[in-house]
Design a protein around this motif. Structure first.
Motif, short mmCIF file in Angstrom:
data_model
loop_
_atom_site.label_atom_id
_atom_site.label_comp_id
_atom_site.label_asym_id
_atom_site.label_seq_id
_atom_site.Cartn_x
_atom_site.Cartn_y
_atom_site.Cartn_z
N SER A 71 0.78 -1.23 0.00
CA SER A 71 0.00 0.00 0.00
C SER A 71 0.82 1.29 0.00
O SER A 71 0.57 2.13 -0.84
CB SER A 71 -0.97 0.01 1.18
N ARG A 115 2.55 1.55 -3.43
CA ARG A 115 1.57 1.64 -4.51
C ARG A 115 1.00 3.06 -4.58
O ARG A 115 0.87 3.63 -5.66
CB ARG A 115 0.46 0.61 -4.27
N ASP A 116 0.67 3.62 -3.42
CA ASP A 116 0.10 4.96 -3.37
C ASP A 116 1.09 6.00 -3.87
O ASP A 116 0.73 6.92 -4.64
CB ASP A 116 -0.34 5.31 -1.95
N LEU A 163 0.75 8.38 -7.24
CA LEU A 163 0.77 9.84 -7.13
C LEU A 163 1.99 10.49 -7.79
O LEU A 163 2.04 11.72 -7.91
CB LEU A 163 0.71 10.25 -5.66
#
Length: 126
Positions: free
Chosen positions: A36, A39-40, A44
């Protein structure tokens, strides 16, 4: 001279955005099990180019003379207020069952209202 510098700065920012967008999509599609926080951050990452575009736009606004700054201010005020008015209005309609719209609708709406504001403000000061 100012417009050439602006186009160069904005062009490089948009190129960085596009390169980061392509790379992030390829990376995220290549590793669907990515954790997570990573990935975030990867998702972005194109916004680094977006931030550079904001910087280029602000630099250009500072280079304008007082009249052009006023025209831009009035156009942006119309875009801001108009986007708020339209998005809030549609929000009430969503409460009645209208389809939910993506947040990606907001920027094109604001851009169209900005252009309309530029036409109106430029006509006013002609």
């Amino acid at each position: 001279m100012n417009s050439k510098q602006y186009l160069k700065e904005l062009g490089l920012a948009l190129l960085a955005y596009a390169a980061l967008l392509i790379a992030s999509i390829a990376w995220l599609n290549g590793d669907p099990n990515l954790g997570s926080p990573w990935r975030d951050l990867i998702a972005l990452s194109p916004m680094l180019g977006g931030g550079l575009a904001v910087w280029a736009i602000l630099r250009q606004l500072r280079r304008l003379d007082e009249l052009q700054q006023r025209v831009q201010f009035e156009a942006l005020a119309l875009a801001f207020a108009g986007t708020a008015f339209i998005s809030f209005s549609y929000g009430f309609l969503e409460g009645l069952g209208y389809p939910r719209l993506s947040m990606f609708v907001i920027w094109p709406l604001m851009a169209v209202l900005w252009m309309l504001g530029l036409l109106l403000a430029a006509r006013r000061y002609k």
